[in-house]
Scaffold this active site. Structure first.
Site, PDB file in Angstrom:
ATOM      1  N   ARG A  47       0.808  -1.221   0.000  1.00 47.13           N
ATOM      2  CA  ARG A  47       0.000   0.000   0.000  1.00 47.13           C
ATOM      3  C   ARG A  47       0.839   1.268   0.000  1.00 47.13           C
ATOM      4  NH1 ARG A  47      -2.995  -1.493   5.350  1.00 47.13           N
ATOM      5  NH2 ARG A  47      -0.783  -1.905   5.687  1.00 47.13           N
ATOM      6  N   TYR A 152      -0.067 -21.198  14.185  1.00 46.28           N
ATOM      7  CA  TYR A 152      -1.399 -21.305  14.790  1.00 46.28           C
ATOM      8  C   TYR A 152      -2.492 -21.602  13.754  1.00 46.28           C
ATOM      9  CZ  TYR A 152      -0.994 -16.207  13.921  1.00 46.28           C
ATOM     10  OH  TYR A 152      -0.776 -14.970  13.369  1.00 46.28           O
ATOM     11  N   PRO A 193       6.382 -19.589   9.824  1.00 47.89           N
ATOM     12  CA  PRO A 193       7.355 -19.191  10.847  1.00 47.89           C
ATOM     13  C   PRO A 193       6.702 -18.921  12.199  1.00 47.89           C
ATOM     14  CG  PRO A 193       6.902 -17.332   9.371  1.00 47.89           C
ATOM     15  CD  PRO A 193       5.972 -18.445   8.973  1.00 47.89           C
ATOM     16  N   PRO A 195       7.365 -16.882  16.021  1.00 44.25           N
ATOM     17  CA  PRO A 195       7.642 -15.462  16.251  1.00 44.25           C
ATOM     18  C   PRO A 195       9.069 -15.085  15.828  1.00 44.25           C
ATOM     19  CG  PRO A 195       6.705 -16.503  18.207  1.00 44.25           C
ATOM     20  CD  PRO A 195       7.036 -17.604  17.256  1.00 44.25           C
TER      21      PRO A 195
HETATM   22  P1  NAP Z   1       5.252  -6.513   8.497  1.00 45.52           P
HETATM   23  O1  NAP Z   1       6.640  -5.973   8.456  1.00 45.52           O
HETATM   24  O2  NAP Z   1       4.183  -5.705   9.138  1.00 45.52           O
HETATM   25  O3  NAP Z   1       4.847  -6.866   6.983  1.00 45.52           O
HETATM   26  C1  NAP Z   1       3.564  -6.843   6.474  1.00 45.52           C
HETATM   27  C2  NAP Z   1       3.657  -6.292   5.053  1.00 45.52           C
HETATM   28  O4  NAP Z   1       2.381  -6.438   4.422  1.00 45.52           O
HETATM   29  C3  NAP Z   1       4.003  -4.800   5.018  1.00 45.52           C
HETATM   30  O5  NAP Z   1       5.105  -4.594   4.145  1.00 45.52           O
HETATM   31  C4  NAP Z   1       2.759  -4.112   4.458  1.00 45.52           C
HETATM   32  O6  NAP Z   1       3.138  -3.037   3.582  1.00 45.52           O
HETATM   33  C5  NAP Z   1       2.099  -5.248   3.674  1.00 45.52           C
HETATM   34  N1  NAP Z   1       0.645  -5.106   3.617  1.00 45.52           N
HETATM   35  C6  NAP Z   1      -0.227  -5.040   4.648  1.00 45.52           C
HETATM   36  N2  NAP Z   1      -1.489  -4.895   4.204  1.00 45.52           N
HETATM   37  C7  NAP Z   1      -1.413  -4.885   2.835  1.00 45.52           C
HETATM   38  C8  NAP Z   1      -2.378  -4.766   1.798  1.00 45.52           C
HETATM   39  N3  NAP Z   1      -3.670  -4.622   2.074  1.00 45.52           N
HETATM   40  N4  NAP Z   1      -1.940  -4.803   0.511  1.00 45.52           N
HETATM   41  C9  NAP Z   1      -0.613  -4.946   0.229  1.00 45.52           C
HETATM   42  N5  NAP Z   1       0.335  -5.062   1.166  1.00 45.52           N
HETATM   43  C10 NAP Z   1      -0.056  -5.032   2.467  1.00 45.52           C
HETATM   44  O7  NAP Z   1       5.198  -7.924   9.226  1.00 45.52           O
HETATM   45  P2  NAP Z   1       6.096  -9.262   9.204  1.00 45.52           P
HETATM   46  O8  NAP Z   1       6.201  -9.654  10.603  1.00 45.52           O
HETATM   47  O9  NAP Z   1       7.324  -9.121   8.381  1.00 45.52           O
HETATM   48  O10 NAP Z   1       5.083 -10.287   8.495  1.00 45.52           O
HETATM   49  C11 NAP Z   1       5.332 -10.849   7.227  1.00 45.52           C
HETATM   50  C12 NAP Z   1       4.562 -12.153   7.093  1.00 45.52           C
HETATM   51  O11 NAP Z   1       4.987 -13.098   8.077  1.00 45.52           O
HETATM   52  C13 NAP Z   1       3.048 -12.019   7.266  1.00 45.52           C
HETATM   53  O12 NAP Z   1       2.392 -12.882   6.364  1.00 45.52           O
HETATM   54  C14 NAP Z   1       2.826 -12.494   8.695  1.00 45.52           C
HETATM   55  O13 NAP Z   1       1.520 -12.977   8.920  1.00 45.52           O
HETATM   56  C15 NAP Z   1       3.846 -13.619   8.753  1.00 45.52           C
HETATM   57  N6  NAP Z   1       4.229 -14.034  10.104  1.00 45.52           N
HETATM   58  C16 NAP Z   1       4.905 -13.170  10.928  1.00 45.52           C
HETATM   59  C17 NAP Z   1       5.322 -13.607  12.188  1.00 45.52           C
HETATM   60  C18 NAP Z   1       6.133 -12.720  13.097  1.00 45.52           C
HETATM   61  O14 NAP Z   1       6.393 -13.113  14.240  1.00 45.52           O
HETATM   62  N7  NAP Z   1       6.579 -11.566  12.654  1.00 45.52           N
HETATM   63  C19 NAP Z   1       5.031 -14.907  12.605  1.00 45.52           C
HETATM   64  C20 NAP Z   1       4.318 -15.754  11.747  1.00 45.52           C
HETATM   65  C21 NAP Z   1       3.942 -15.315  10.486  1.00 45.52           C
HETATM   66  P3  NAP Z   1       2.254  -1.685   3.460  1.00 45.52           P
HETATM   67  O15 NAP Z   1       2.005  -1.198   4.854  1.00 45.52           O
HETATM   68  O16 NAP Z   1       3.127  -0.785   2.637  1.00 45.52           O
HETATM   69  O17 NAP Z   1       0.994  -2.092   2.742  1.00 45.52           O
END
Ligand code: NAP
Length: 284
Positions: A47, A152, A193, A195
């Site tokens: 976005r 989860y 993954p 946390p």
């Molecule tokens: P993050 O940095 O918040 O990344 C989320 C990304 O998604 C951001 O770059 C955001 O960019 C983009 N995004 C959100 N809404 C969007 C939309 N409507 N359209 C297009 N892009 C969108 O979080 P992260 O922790 O790296 O997570 C990455 C992935 O890993 C996710 O799938 C998350 O569920 C998964 N995950 C994370 C964890 C953890 O502990 N961190 C654990 C398990 C799974 P914009 O704001 O620019 O849109």
């Protein structure tokens, strides 16, 4: 810090084009950087294009091309346009990483229907819209798709019913599309993954030091993951190093999803006591 070693050849993605949703922050940034450094042209879609600045700077430093798109994955017409523009620029898309998601902790009884729907729209429906559009382009010549799930999806977890339902759907989609698209030479897999440290996760999932300690206490290997070590697995699944793997969900969570019936420290205490015990157990 992790001691994970790179698993892939430095040219593993030479000449390929990789499309990554949410590729400018957290795990997405680690994946897009790694793919770029392994030779891919990187297409980053999310976005806020301001979120792509660090990736663009890394591309300049390390010599890989970055195409930045503003995209909300909830909008199928925009997804279509961005995929079309990408193919006009690079000819095709070889790799798709469905990484974009939204999440926050909220007990189900306090979760507004709007909040539930928002997470499903991004993290489940968005994955379908992008996969469908890119899959159509991969029909000629095949490709690989890697989705990002969470443990989860199968274990369940309090406070994240919205995200758990979305990720369970993503895992079902991974297996369904893997079966449906295998004859087209398209492999579809997922990485799940536990946390790992990212700005988004820390802010939304463990916003206080106490919560961070609690989550850490639930990880048997005793540390959070890093975006880089998860990214390496994503790239391996996306690469030609895994040509016979499709429909798989690779768990990488430091043991977070294992049952944890023994209190923290008990095992270590028992092991220490037994190893200094001079009387061997007669049953051994
Ligand atoms: P993050 O940095 O918040 O990344 C989320 C990304 O998604 C951001 O770059 C955001 O960019 C983009 N995004 C959100 N809404 C969007 C939309 N409507 N359209 C297009 N892009 C969108 O979080 P992260 O922790 O790296 O997570 C990455 C992935 O890993 C996710 O799938 C998350 O569920 C998964 N995950 C994370 C964890 C953890 O502990 N961190 C654990 C398990 C799974 P914009 O704001 O620019 O849109």
């Amino acid at each position: 810090m992790s001691d994970a070693q790179p698993l892939l050849h430095p040219d593993a993605f030479a000449g390929k084009t990789a499309f990554i949703t949410g590729g400018g922050t957290g795990l997405g940034l680690a994946v897009s950087t790694r793919l770029g450094r392994l030779g891919a042209n990187v297409v980053c879609a999310s976005r806020s294009v301001e979120h792509h600045e660090e990736l663009i700077a890394r591309g300049e430093t390390h010599g890989f091309e970055v195409m930045s798109h503003e995209l909300d994955v909830r909008e199928p017409a925009d997804v279509k346009r961005v995929v079309r523009d990408t193919c006009e620029r690079f000819g095709r898309i070889d790799v798709l990483i469905n990484n974009a998601a939204g999440n926050f902790v909220r007990p189900a009884m306090l979760l507004a229907p709007k909040g539930f729907k928002a997470v499903i729209d991004i993290a489940l429906n968005g994955v379908f819209y992008v996969s469908r559009e890119v899959g159509r382009r991969m029909r000629e010549g095949g490709g690989t798709i890697v989705n990002i799930s969470a443990p989860y999806a199968t274990t369940g977890k309090p406070g994240v019913v919205h995200s758990a339902c979305a990720k369970a759907g993503v895992e079902a989609m991974t297996r369904s599309l893997a079966a449906e698209w295998a004859p087209l030479g398209i492999r579809v897999n997922a990485v799940s993954p536990g946390p790992f440290v990212s700005h988004g996760a820390a802010e939304r999932l463990w916003p206080s030091e106490e919560m961070e300690r609690q989550v850490l206490g639930q990880i048997p290997l005793g540390r959070f993951g890093t975006a880089e070590e998860v990214a390496e697995l994503v790239c391996v699944l996306a690469s030609e190093a895994t040509p016979w793997i499709t429909g798989a969900v690779w768990l990488a969570d430091g043991g977070w999803s294992l049952p944890q019936p023994i209190a923290e420290g008990d095992v270590a205490r028992v092991v220490r006591r037994r190893s200094t015990d001079e009387q061997p157990d007669p049953r051994e």
